[in-house]
Design a protein around this motif. Structure first.
Motif, PDB file in Angstrom:
ATOM      1  N   GLY A  56      44.302 -58.985   7.675  1.00 13.57           N
ATOM      2  CA  GLY A  56      43.344 -58.467   8.655  1.00 13.57           C
ATOM      3  C   GLY A  56      42.370 -57.492   8.044  1.00 13.57           C
ATOM      4  N   PHE A  57      41.986 -57.747   6.793  1.00 18.78           N
ATOM      5  CA  PHE A  57      41.074 -56.832   6.117  1.00 18.78           C
ATOM      6  C   PHE A  57      39.675 -56.869   6.737  1.00 18.78           C
ATOM      7  CE2 PHE A  57      37.620 -57.043   2.965  1.00 18.78           C
ATOM      8  CZ  PHE A  57      37.547 -55.707   2.628  1.00 18.78           C
ATOM      9  N   GLN A  58      39.127 -55.713   6.984  1.00 21.57           N
ATOM     10  CA  GLN A  58      37.742 -55.604   7.421  1.00 21.57           C
ATOM     11  C   GLN A  58      37.024 -54.670   6.471  1.00 21.57           C
ATOM     12  OE1 GLN A  58      35.907 -57.029   9.864  1.00 21.57           O
ATOM     13  NE2 GLN A  58      37.670 -58.345  10.280  1.00 21.57           N
ATOM     14  N   PRO A  59      35.855 -55.053   5.953  1.00 22.31           N
ATOM     15  CA  PRO A  59      35.152 -54.160   5.036  1.00 22.31           C
ATOM     16  C   PRO A  59      34.770 -52.846   5.716  1.00 22.31           C
ATOM     17  CG  PRO A  59      33.857 -56.129   5.506  1.00 22.31           C
ATOM     18  CD  PRO A  59      35.186 -56.328   6.139  1.00 22.31           C
ATOM     19  N   GLN A  60      35.048 -51.748   5.019  1.00 17.96           N
ATOM     20  CA  GLN A  60      34.779 -50.435   5.579  1.00 17.96           C
ATOM     21  C   GLN A  60      33.584 -49.753   4.907  1.00 17.96           C
ATOM     22  OE1 GLN A  60      36.587 -48.977   8.094  1.00 17.96           O
ATOM     23  NE2 GLN A  60      37.796 -50.848   8.305  1.00 17.96           N
ATOM     24  N   THR A  61      33.512 -49.915   3.589  1.00 23.15           N
ATOM     25  CA  THR A  61      32.468 -49.174   2.884  1.00 23.15           C
ATOM     26  C   THR A  61      31.104 -49.750   3.227  1.00 23.15           C
ATOM     27  OG1 THR A  61      32.521 -50.617   0.974  1.00 23.15           O
ATOM     28  CG2 THR A  61      34.035 -48.757   0.948  1.00 23.15           C
TER      29      THR A  61
ATOM     30  N   ILE B  87      29.935 -53.774   3.594  1.00 20.83           N
ATOM     31  CA  ILE B  87      29.378 -54.281   4.848  1.00 20.83           C
ATOM     32  C   ILE B  87      27.997 -54.874   4.593  1.00 20.83           C
ATOM     33  CG2 ILE B  87      28.558 -53.602   7.150  1.00 20.83           C
ATOM     34  CD1 ILE B  87      30.813 -51.438   7.072  1.00 20.83           C
ATOM     35  N   ALA B  88      27.241 -54.186   3.734  1.00 25.41           N
ATOM     36  CA  ALA B  88      25.865 -54.631   3.456  1.00 25.41           C
ATOM     37  C   ALA B  88      25.830 -55.997   2.790  1.00 25.41           C
ATOM     38  CB  ALA B  88      25.156 -53.594   2.584  1.00 25.41           C
ATOM     39  N   ILE B  89      26.774 -56.251   1.912  1.00 26.88           N
ATOM     40  CA  ILE B  89      26.684 -57.497   1.137  1.00 26.88           C
ATOM     41  C   ILE B  89      27.452 -58.636   1.774  1.00 26.88           C
ATOM     42  CG2 ILE B  89      26.349 -56.353  -1.074  1.00 26.88           C
ATOM     43  CD1 ILE B  89      29.406 -57.003  -1.507  1.00 26.88           C
ATOM     44  N   ARG B  90      28.190 -58.330   2.824  1.00 24.66           N
ATOM     45  CA  ARG B  90      29.111 -59.325   3.354  1.00 24.66           C
ATOM     46  C   ARG B  90      28.452 -60.659   3.678  1.00 24.66           C
ATOM     47  NH1 ARG B  90      33.001 -58.492   8.526  1.00 24.66           N
ATOM     48  NH2 ARG B  90      34.431 -60.174   8.014  1.00 24.66           N
ATOM     49  N   ARG B  91      27.242 -60.570   4.255  1.00 20.59           N
ATOM     50  CA  ARG B  91      26.618 -61.826   4.683  1.00 20.59           C
ATOM     51  C   ARG B  91      26.081 -62.666   3.519  1.00 20.59           C
ATOM     52  NH1 ARG B  91      20.907 -60.789   5.964  1.00 20.59           N
ATOM     53  NH2 ARG B  91      20.444 -58.657   5.346  1.00 20.59           N
TER      54      ARG B  91
ATOM     55  N   ARG C  23      28.276 -70.722  -5.747  1.00 19.57           N
ATOM     56  CA  ARG C  23      29.196 -70.077  -4.833  1.00 19.57           C
ATOM     57  C   ARG C  23      29.464 -68.671  -5.341  1.00 19.57           C
ATOM     58  NH1 ARG C  23      34.948 -72.606  -2.898  1.00 19.57           N
ATOM     59  NH2 ARG C  23      35.784 -70.740  -1.918  1.00 19.57           N
ATOM     60  N   LEU C  24      29.401 -67.702  -4.449  1.00 17.57           N
ATOM     61  CA  LEU C  24      29.562 -66.316  -4.857  1.00 17.57           C
ATOM     62  C   LEU C  24      30.814 -65.738  -4.201  1.00 17.57           C
ATOM     63  CD1 LEU C  24      28.503 -63.697  -6.188  1.00 17.57           C
ATOM     64  CD2 LEU C  24      27.037 -63.364  -4.219  1.00 17.57           C
ATOM     65  N   SER C  25      31.774 -65.334  -5.039  1.00 17.00           N
ATOM     66  CA  SER C  25      33.023 -64.774  -4.507  1.00 17.00           C
ATOM     67  C   SER C  25      33.126 -63.304  -4.890  1.00 17.00           C
ATOM     68  CB  SER C  25      34.239 -65.491  -5.095  1.00 17.00           C
ATOM     69  OG  SER C  25      34.119 -66.867  -4.911  1.00 17.00           O
ATOM     70  N   TRP C  26      33.524 -62.491  -3.948  1.00 19.84           N
ATOM     71  CA  TRP C  26      33.718 -61.071  -4.225  1.00 19.84           C
ATOM     72  C   TRP C  26      35.195 -60.785  -3.991  1.00 19.84           C
ATOM     73  CZ3 TRP C  26      29.423 -57.499  -4.908  1.00 19.84           C
ATOM     74  CH2 TRP C  26      29.846 -56.209  -5.216  1.00 19.84           C
ATOM     75  N   LEU C  27      35.888 -60.417  -5.077  1.00 22.70           N
ATOM     76  CA  LEU C  27      37.324 -60.171  -4.959  1.00 22.70           C
ATOM     77  C   LEU C  27      37.592 -58.673  -5.081  1.00 22.70           C
ATOM     78  CD1 LEU C  27      37.078 -63.218  -5.732  1.00 22.70           C
ATOM     79  CD2 LEU C  27      39.317 -62.998  -6.753  1.00 22.70           C
ATOM     80  N   THR C  28      38.082 -58.082  -4.012  1.00 23.95           N
ATOM     81  CA  THR C  28      38.312 -56.643  -4.015  1.00 23.95           C
ATOM     82  C   THR C  28      39.777 -56.319  -3.745  1.00 23.95           C
ATOM     83  OG1 THR C  28      37.912 -54.627  -2.763  1.00 23.95           O
ATOM     84  CG2 THR C  28      37.384 -56.674  -1.654  1.00 23.95           C
ATOM     85  N   PRO C  29      40.335 -55.339  -4.457  1.00 28.34           N
ATOM     86  CA  PRO C  29      41.723 -54.958  -4.211  1.00 28.34           C
ATOM     87  C   PRO C  29      41.896 -54.384  -2.804  1.00 28.34           C
ATOM     88  CG  PRO C  29      40.882 -53.934  -6.227  1.00 28.34           C
ATOM     89  CD  PRO C  29      39.726 -54.574  -5.549  1.00 28.34           C
ATOM     90  N   LEU C  30      40.804 -53.941  -2.195  1.00 27.27           N
ATOM     91  CA  LEU C  30      40.891 -53.363  -0.858  1.00 27.27           C
ATOM     92  C   LEU C  30      41.272 -54.415   0.175  1.00 27.27           C
ATOM     93  CD1 LEU C  30      37.651 -51.188  -0.936  1.00 27.27           C
ATOM     94  CD2 LEU C  30      39.975 -50.510  -1.538  1.00 27.27           C
ATOM     95  N   ALA C  31      41.045 -55.671  -0.168  1.00 25.51           N
ATOM     96  CA  ALA C  31      41.319 -56.738   0.797  1.00 25.51           C
ATOM     97  C   ALA C  31      42.740 -57.267   0.671  1.00 25.51           C
ATOM     98  CB  ALA C  31      40.316 -57.875   0.594  1.00 25.51           C
TER      99      ALA C  31
ATOM    100  N   ASP D  39      32.767 -65.790  -0.303  1.00 20.96           N
ATOM    101  CA  ASP D  39      34.148 -65.370  -0.069  1.00 20.96           C
ATOM    102  C   ASP D  39      34.239 -63.872  -0.288  1.00 20.96           C
ATOM    103  OD1 ASP D  39      35.212 -68.280  -0.422  1.00 20.96           O
ATOM    104  OD2 ASP D  39      34.174 -67.822  -2.291  1.00 20.96           O
ATOM    105  N   LEU D  40      34.944 -63.189   0.589  1.00 18.02           N
ATOM    106  CA  LEU D  40      35.250 -61.783   0.360  1.00 18.02           C
ATOM    107  C   LEU D  40      36.764 -61.695   0.534  1.00 18.02           C
ATOM    108  CD1 LEU D  40      34.286 -58.907  -0.113  1.00 18.02           C
ATOM    109  CD2 LEU D  40      33.948 -58.643   2.320  1.00 18.02           C
ATOM    110  N   VAL D  41      37.480 -61.771  -0.606  1.00 15.75           N
ATOM    111  CA  VAL D  41      38.934 -61.939  -0.524  1.00 15.75           C
ATOM    112  C   VAL D  41      39.680 -60.981  -1.445  1.00 15.75           C
ATOM    113  CG1 VAL D  41      38.828 -64.356   0.200  1.00 15.75           C
ATOM    114  CG2 VAL D  41      38.821 -63.794  -2.226  1.00 15.75           C
ATOM    115  N   ASP D  42      40.974 -61.108  -1.418  1.00 17.39           N
ATOM    116  CA  ASP D  42      41.872 -60.221  -2.145  1.00 17.39           C
ATOM    117  C   ASP D  42      41.711 -60.349  -3.661  1.00 17.39           C
ATOM    118  OD1 ASP D  42      43.921 -58.637  -2.993  1.00 17.39           O
ATOM    119  OD2 ASP D  42      45.525 -60.063  -2.461  1.00 17.39           O
ATOM    120  N   GLY D  43      41.502 -59.216  -4.307  1.00 17.53           N
ATOM    121  CA  GLY D  43      41.476 -59.201  -5.774  1.00 17.53           C
ATOM    122  C   GLY D  43      42.435 -58.157  -6.287  1.00 17.53           C
ATOM    123  N   GLY D  44      43.506 -57.942  -5.544  1.00 15.61           N
ATOM    124  CA  GLY D  44      44.421 -56.839  -5.846  1.00 15.61           C
ATOM    125  C   GLY D  44      45.494 -57.168  -6.866  1.00 15.61           C
ATOM    126  N   SER D  45      45.696 -58.437  -7.137  1.00 15.12           N
ATOM    127  CA  SER D  45      46.704 -58.789  -8.136  1.00 15.12           C
ATOM    128  C   SER D  45      46.218 -60.007  -8.916  1.00 15.12           C
ATOM    129  CB  SER D  45      48.024 -59.133  -7.446  1.00 15.12           C
ATOM    130  OG  SER D  45      47.862 -60.329  -6.713  1.00 15.12           O
TER     131      SER D  45
END
Lengths: 293, 372
Positions: free
Chosen positions: B332-337, B341-345, B320-328, B349-355
């Motif tokens: 209603g987070f949508q990837p912008q960069t 966007i390229a790696i999303r698929r 399982r591959l999780s990507w935790l980004t503070p941007l999320a 999980d692409l979820v909050d890594g802000g705290s």
């Protein structure tokens, strides 16, 4: 320091290197020294290195030089004492109990014991080399168990007592380093990290292993393989792949393929990963042309 | 025991070499020293190279510290002239890890010239000291709950069980002997559950500066909560810090990790770093079947196609591959960069890594649900 009887006639690393060469194994100074020390000091030899650098081959060559049978214990996750040491022949024991009726029998006698590699090498230390292959695949429980074996060279079978080697058997361990081995294990062994051979040495290995291959072909293949190993591939070609590639290209050439084309068409024996092939495909022509030049 | 033991004069130079190795963090056991001396005696007074080989074989320095071993050897047996050339070519398993002052030791005092070399490099490599702060509630929660909640898989070792697919012949036979050979009950075996490997890849580049300290603390807490945790940091380089984080005391572990990592707060080349990770078979195998957690904002300065390719390969290996980004962090987070966007698929999980709390809660949920 008395040199042990198991290396009669081999009194220096150079002598061992020469002996290994007669077993078709070209060892460098480091490996010859480590192997010599392992044999002379009666310590296990631990060989680490990338997949395909010839760790297992080294063990086979050492066995050949010593004129001993190689007992190979391939490690895997979940390997345990019953796979490495001994197992009881349960159906036979059960049958014996039934047949015995009122008589008393020893169901833990020799006839019911199934010997596995480690016990076999312990009971015949003079005639075997024990290869414990890819110890990094086994889990830590097994490593701990192995430690005990390698420090005292004895095994206790609860039903029968302790089996002790009269003489320390020759043991070679290999590891691809997919996990860090326990320090205590490294301490008990003589250690050597096998590097990929130099281009010169590898070309000689290719010619030795594949006698039909011309020197120019061997050199070109070795140069190409050297370049491939510098690329970020998930599985870099090992020595065996270089030998196979040289043989395959030679075969295609004999059947009428032109040279660079024969190299290129037989790339599948050197690179066996679809991602790696895709990754390298754009530059393969240039890479082979450069290597063959 | 009144007689004082005198080390033979000839042996002193070798024993003091072992002492020098120990000072520099090489673990050498007494039995290895004995083997070293025995090896030298065995090989005879041949050449310095023979002594070096005898040391390599018996003192067993790990291959990634081979360059340091050679340097110490040259200092001890040849004199300090040889240091310069030896220091320049740090070759080992991971090139990326060993560029700059990537070696995992502070080494000798007279090696100041090394840091000059590193400073001359294109990127500004800033060494960081971790501030000591109180452990957060989230980290305590992680340590407490991780063993029970992190994902498990069925191992290959078998254990006794009431029900299971295999017969436990050994136990059955033992019991039957007591009953005159009658089998009254068939013992069973089943496969034992084992904790799954966890691979943490921590972005330490400038854009993640605010999170780096906390992320490293989290990595330390996780390394001690469960077995089989591998931690790498990346920015412009890739560095394995798992070994440093295994030190029990946090301050010690984090400062050891800080010594290793030379690209704190620098630029980001995530794609290249992940490619480098996958290219070393030893590292790449850490990802196989593991829960891979990447802590990064995904602000890629390099080529996004390299990143996309690396993440795709990583996702095929990982359980399982999780990507935790503070941007999320926001709802209603949508990837912008472009990179995200390229790696999303490819990521599960692409979820909050802000705290730390958000990361801990995701890590603790790895074993339960898998995002659609």
């Amino acid at each position: 320091m008395t040199v042990r009887g198991n290396i009669v006639g081999i009194d220096s690393p150079e002598a061992l290197e020469r002996a290994l060469r007669t077993a078709y194994y070209l060892a460098d100074d480091g490996l010859a020294t480590a192997a010599y020390l392992g044999l002379a000091l009666g310590k296990p030899l631990l060989l680490e290195g990338s997949p395909g650098v010839g760790k297992t081959e080294a063990a086979k060559a050492i066995a050949a030089v010593l004129g001993r049978r190689l007992i190979r214990l391939q490690c895997y996750e979940g390997i345990d004492a019953s796979a490495a040491l001994y197992e009881w022949n349960y159906p036979r024991q059960m049958l014996a109990i039934r047949q015995a009726g009122e008589e008393s029998i020893d169901i833990y006698g020799e006839t019911f014991l199934i010997e596995r590699p480690m016990l076999a090498s312990l009971r015949a230390p003079d005639s075997t080399v024990l290869l414990i292959d890819e110890i990094d695949r086994a889990d830590q429980e097994f490593e701990a168990f192995l430690l005990e074996f390698l420090s005292d060279f004895q095994i206790s079978i609860p039903e029968r007592g302790t089996v002790r080697a009269a003489e320390r058997p020759v043991v070679v361990l290999t590891s691809n380093r997919t996990r860090d081995l326990h320090e205590a294990l490294r301490r008990r062994c003589v250690y050597h990290w096998i590097e990929y051979p130099t281009a010169e040495r590898e070309a000689r290995i290719v010619m030795m292993r594949a006698s039909s291959v011309a020197e120019a072909t061997a050199r070109a293949i070795v140069a190409a393989v050297g370049k491939l190993r510098r690329e970020p591939l998930s599985k870099a070609p090992g020595i065996a792949e270089a030998v196979d590639w040289a043989e395959a290209a030679t075969l295609l050439h004999e059947r009428g393929a032109r040279w660079p084309d024969a190299f290129k068409r037989s790339i599948g024996v050197a690179l066996k990963d679809e991602e790696d092939l895709t990754f390298i495909s754009g530059r393969l022509d240039a890479l082979i042309a450069e290597a063959a030049a | 025991m009144s007689e004082e033991f005198q080390l033979p004069h000839a042996a002193r130079v070798f024993v003091s070499f072992v002492a020098l190795l120990r000072i520099n963090g090489f673990a050498v056991a007494p039995e290895q020293t004995t083997a070293f001396l025995a090896a030298i005696e065995l090989l005879g007074p041949r050449s310095l190279e023979a002594i070096r080989q005898a040391g390599l074989a018996t003192l067993a320095p790990p291959p990634e510290r081979r360059a340091t071993y050679d340097r110490l050897f040259d200092i001890h047996f040849i004199g300090s002239e040889a240091i310069d050339q030896a220091g320049a070519e740090d070759e080992g398993v991971v090139r990326l890890q060993e560029e700059g002052r990537g070696e995992d030791e502070t080494l000798l005092a007279d090696e100041a010239n090394e840091s000059g070399l590193a400073a001359a490099r294109a990127e500004a490599l800033v060494e960081r000291r971790f501030a000591v702060s109180a452990t957060g509630d989230a980290l305590r929660k992680l340590s407490r709950e991780a063993p029970a909640r992190l994902p498990r898989r069925r191992g290959h070792r078998r254990m006794r069980a009431r029900r299971g697919p295999w017969a436990d012949l050994r136990r059955t036979l033992r019991e039957s002997v007591r009953n005159d050979g009658e089998v009254l009950r068939l013992g069973r075996l089943k496969r034992r559950a084992r904790p799954r490997k966890v691979l943490l890849l921590i972005d330490v580049s400038g854009s993640m500066k605010g999170r780096t300290d906390d992320n490293m603390k989290l990595a330390h807490a996780l390394s001690h909560a469960i077995p089989h945790v591998e931690v790498f940091t990346f920015g412009t380089r890739l560095t394995r810090v798992s070994r440093a984080l295994r030190l029990k005391r946090r301050e010690q572990a984090l400062s050891a990790a800080a010594h290793l990592v030379s690209d704190w707060d620098g630029g980001t080349r995530i794609g290249d770093a992940l490619q480098a990770f996958l290219a070393v078979p030893r590292f790449g195998s850490y990802a196989r079947g593991a829960a891979v957690v990447i802590l990064s904002d995904g602000l890629e300065r390099g080529d996004p196609s390299a990143l996309q390719d690396a993440v795709a390969r990583l996702s095929r290996r990982a359980w399982r591959l999780s990507w935790l980004t503070p941007l999320a962090a926001g709802p209603g987070f949508q990837p912008q960069t472009e990179a995200l966007i390229a790696i999303r698929r490819f990521v599960d999980d692409l979820v909050d890594g802000g705290s730390t709390a958000a990361i801990v809660s995701h890590v603790l949920s790895l074993g339960q649900k898998k995002a659609a």
